[in-house]
Write a protein that holds these residues in place. Structure first.
Motif, PDB file in Angstrom:
ATOM      1  N   ILE A 190     -12.715  39.481 -50.253  1.00 17.90           N
ATOM      2  CA  ILE A 190     -12.809  40.945 -50.438  1.00 17.90           C
ATOM      3  C   ILE A 190     -11.388  41.406 -50.766  1.00 17.90           C
ATOM      4  O   ILE A 190     -10.523  41.462 -49.891  1.00 17.90           O
ATOM      5  N   GLU A 237     -12.458  45.524 -54.230  1.00 17.43           N
ATOM      6  CA  GLU A 237     -12.815  46.726 -53.464  1.00 17.43           C
ATOM      7  C   GLU A 237     -11.696  47.754 -53.511  1.00 17.43           C
ATOM      8  O   GLU A 237     -10.528  47.408 -53.289  1.00 17.43           O
ATOM      9  N   PHE A 276     -24.090  45.375 -52.498  1.00 21.30           N
ATOM     10  CA  PHE A 276     -23.252  44.180 -52.614  1.00 21.30           C
ATOM     11  C   PHE A 276     -23.664  42.997 -51.727  1.00 21.30           C
ATOM     12  O   PHE A 276     -23.578  41.849 -52.167  1.00 21.30           O
ATOM     13  N   PHE A 298     -24.520  39.418 -53.732  1.00 22.67           N
ATOM     14  CA  PHE A 298     -23.744  38.178 -53.555  1.00 22.67           C
ATOM     15  C   PHE A 298     -24.580  37.073 -52.919  1.00 22.67           C
ATOM     16  O   PHE A 298     -24.475  35.909 -53.297  1.00 22.67           O
ATOM     17  N   LEU A 335     -15.204  39.868 -54.393  1.00 19.21           N
ATOM     18  CA  LEU A 335     -15.593  41.273 -54.374  1.00 19.21           C
ATOM     19  C   LEU A 335     -14.316  42.084 -54.473  1.00 19.21           C
ATOM     20  O   LEU A 335     -13.480  42.057 -53.564  1.00 19.21           O
ATOM     21  N   ASP A 394     -16.994  46.293 -56.533  1.00 22.12           N
ATOM     22  CA  ASP A 394     -18.022  46.995 -55.770  1.00 22.12           C
ATOM     23  C   ASP A 394     -18.110  48.463 -56.135  1.00 22.12           C
ATOM     24  O   ASP A 394     -19.207  49.020 -56.313  1.00 22.12           O
TER      25      ASP A 394
END
Ligand code: NAD
Ligand code: LMR
Ligand code: MG
Length: 447
Positions: free
Chosen positions: A142, A209, A377, A381, A207, A234
């Motif tokens: 992330i 973010e 999300f 994923f 991801l 995202d």
């Protein structure tokens, strides 16, 4: 009305006489507090102690509320006021935990030296085996540079960590994925791309973010091209998926033909441009867009949307209005047209409170707490990881949106964010498309 952002827990003792809890609730309500959960802490022979969660607009209201409760007679007592939100963040919200039980020397030799060396050799010979013998196959990074944390702006990656930890919690609990926050001490697209590529061997997905626009577009495009694992920003696509789902539901309930509706997007940054692109790709003919940045409007026009100069004008002409500016209260209630659908999605505070929009005549209204990329999300994923897909494609995102819309109860815009069945359905929908795509690739390669 403002969004009630401040949450406190009041520990209140009431003598066991009918009506006492009612008095407490009325006092809280009169002081402008919204009651959330009520938890009974202790029931004695003559009294009950409860924790009452209350949401208010301002810090001062908590003091007013505490004063009002202290003035109640009949033995009602306020014992404590605590900040549960801060409390829930003490020590962070996540931790790395081992899956193996380490009790004996035999355990040590199996999971560590010397046993582990053989596993390393196997992976050296066949790198794909890392998916079997390590956690890589179930781990997603992330990644943030801290430049667009919610609607709080460029507050830096460390201040953004609570959001990243929150996303990791959601990944874990809603999709069983290890989400690992990666905080980048750079805003330079070249450096971001280089860093993410360098850490990518440890992950099966990325991801992105709360990376601000416009550099988020370049960063995502380059990473998608240069990495062979799924990459998704995202705030762009997770948000676009959930917004499309909410729009489909709203149109169904309000009897609006989405493809022929006039849609207005206020704020054409990461979220707003992706929402506009998603709606146009879905067949919506007219998407109008407003932004204070001329460059953002040019980007919309390049994708076939219609830039406009005034938010008021957009409000005046559009059937569906979506806002992602990060500016609380931007939409004035006198601009709301009867029958309009209004999705004011900025967090932590929307451009207009849903209750205000509804009072002003909107047919449907929601904010970013309910229409939130949490519905997208995790399942997206999970679906691509299950299918071992190397990318997240547009048809996968549409499948996710249509599934979320199909799971929505009549009259609602989106399902409950913690409904595990919804995340499972999104996972299956994305996985189905991914598996079909994998088959197409295999077929083409074998020709
Ligand atoms: N509900 C959700 O799931 C969700 C998901 C993503 C983003 N968001 C929210 O959307 C907001 C924007 O996020 P982002 O990632 O797109 O940020 P961003 O910085 O990329 O985009 C914000 C855009 O709004 C424009 N803008 C700012 N003030 C404006 C004004 N007064 N009038 C017109 N345009 C204005 C900016 O020029 C920019 O283009 C944030 O508050 C974020 O919390 C919500
Ligand atoms: O974090 C959220 O709640 C949604 C979204 O990613 C946002 O940036 O607002
Ligand atoms: Mg975000």
């Amino acid at each position: 009305m403002m969004s009630k952002q401040i949450i406190r827990t009041l520990m209140v003792e009431t003598p066991s006489i009918p009506g006492n809890l009612g008095k407490v609730a009325t006092t809280i309500g009169l002081a402008g507090g919204d009651i959330g959960e009520i938890q009974t802490v202790k029931v004695g022979p003559n009294y009950t102690i409860r924790n009452i969660t209350v949401q208010v607009d301002h810090e001062e209201q908590i003091e007013e509320l505490a004063d009002a409760l202290s003035r109640l007679d009949g033995g009602i007592r306020l014992h404590a006021v605590s900040d549960e939100v801060l409390h829930a963040h003490e020590g962070g919200k996540i931790h790395m935990k081992s899956k193996v039980d380490l009790q004996t020397l035999a355990d040590l030799r199996r999971v560590y030296t010397p046993g582990v060396a053989n596993v390393c050799r196997i992976i050296e010979k066949e790198p794909d085996k890392a998916k079997i013998y390590t956690s890589i196959g179930n781990s997603v990074a992330i990644v943030t540079d801290g430049t667009a944390i919610l609607g709080l702006g460029d507050i830096g990656p460390v201040a953004g960590m609570p959001v990243m930890e929150g996303k990791a919690v959601l990944f874990d609990q809603l999709a069983g994925i290890n989400g690992i926050p990666i905080l980048l001490n750079t805003k330079d697209p070249d450096e971001i791309v280089r860093t993410v590529k360098n850490i990518s061997p440890g992950y099966s997905g990325i991801l992105l973010e709360d990376i601000g626009s416009p550099h988020c577009f370049e960063v995502e495009e380059r990473l998608k091209k240069e990495l062979d694992i799924p990459v998704m920003h995202d705030d762009q696509h997770g948000t676009a998926v959930v917004t499309l789902a909410a729009t489909i539901s709203a149109c169904k309930s309000a009897g609006i033909d989405l493809k022929n509706a006039q849609v207005g997007q206020i704020g054409l940054g990461a979220a707003g441009l992706a929402i506009s692109r998603m709606l146009m790709a879905y067949g919506v003919k007219d998407v109008f867009g407003a932004d204070k940045s001329p460059d953002a409007k040019v980007r919309l026009a390049n994708y076939g949307g219609h830039p406009v100069d005034s938010i008021e004008m957009l409000m005046n002409t559009c059937d569906i209005v979506i806002a992602t500016t990060g500016v609380p209260g931007l939409i004035q209630k006198q601009w709301v047209r009867p029958g309009q659908v209004i999705l004011a999605l900025s967090n932590p505070k929307p451009e207009i409170e849903p209750e205000v929009a509804l009072q002003a005549g909107a047919a449907y209204a929601a904010d970013g707490r309910s229409v939130n990329n949490v519905l997208g999300f995790p399942g997206i994923f999970r679906g691509v990881l299950n299918a071992q897909s190397s990318e997240i494609t547009h048809p996968m995102l549409v499948a996710a949106a249509e599934t979320i819309a199909a799971c929505t109860k009549p009259g609602d815009l989106v399902p409950h964010p913690l409904d595990l069945n919804v995340h499972k359905m999104v996972t299956e929908a994305v996985e189905r498309v991914a598996v079909q795509d994998n088959r197409k690739v295999e077929y083409t390669c074998s020709l």
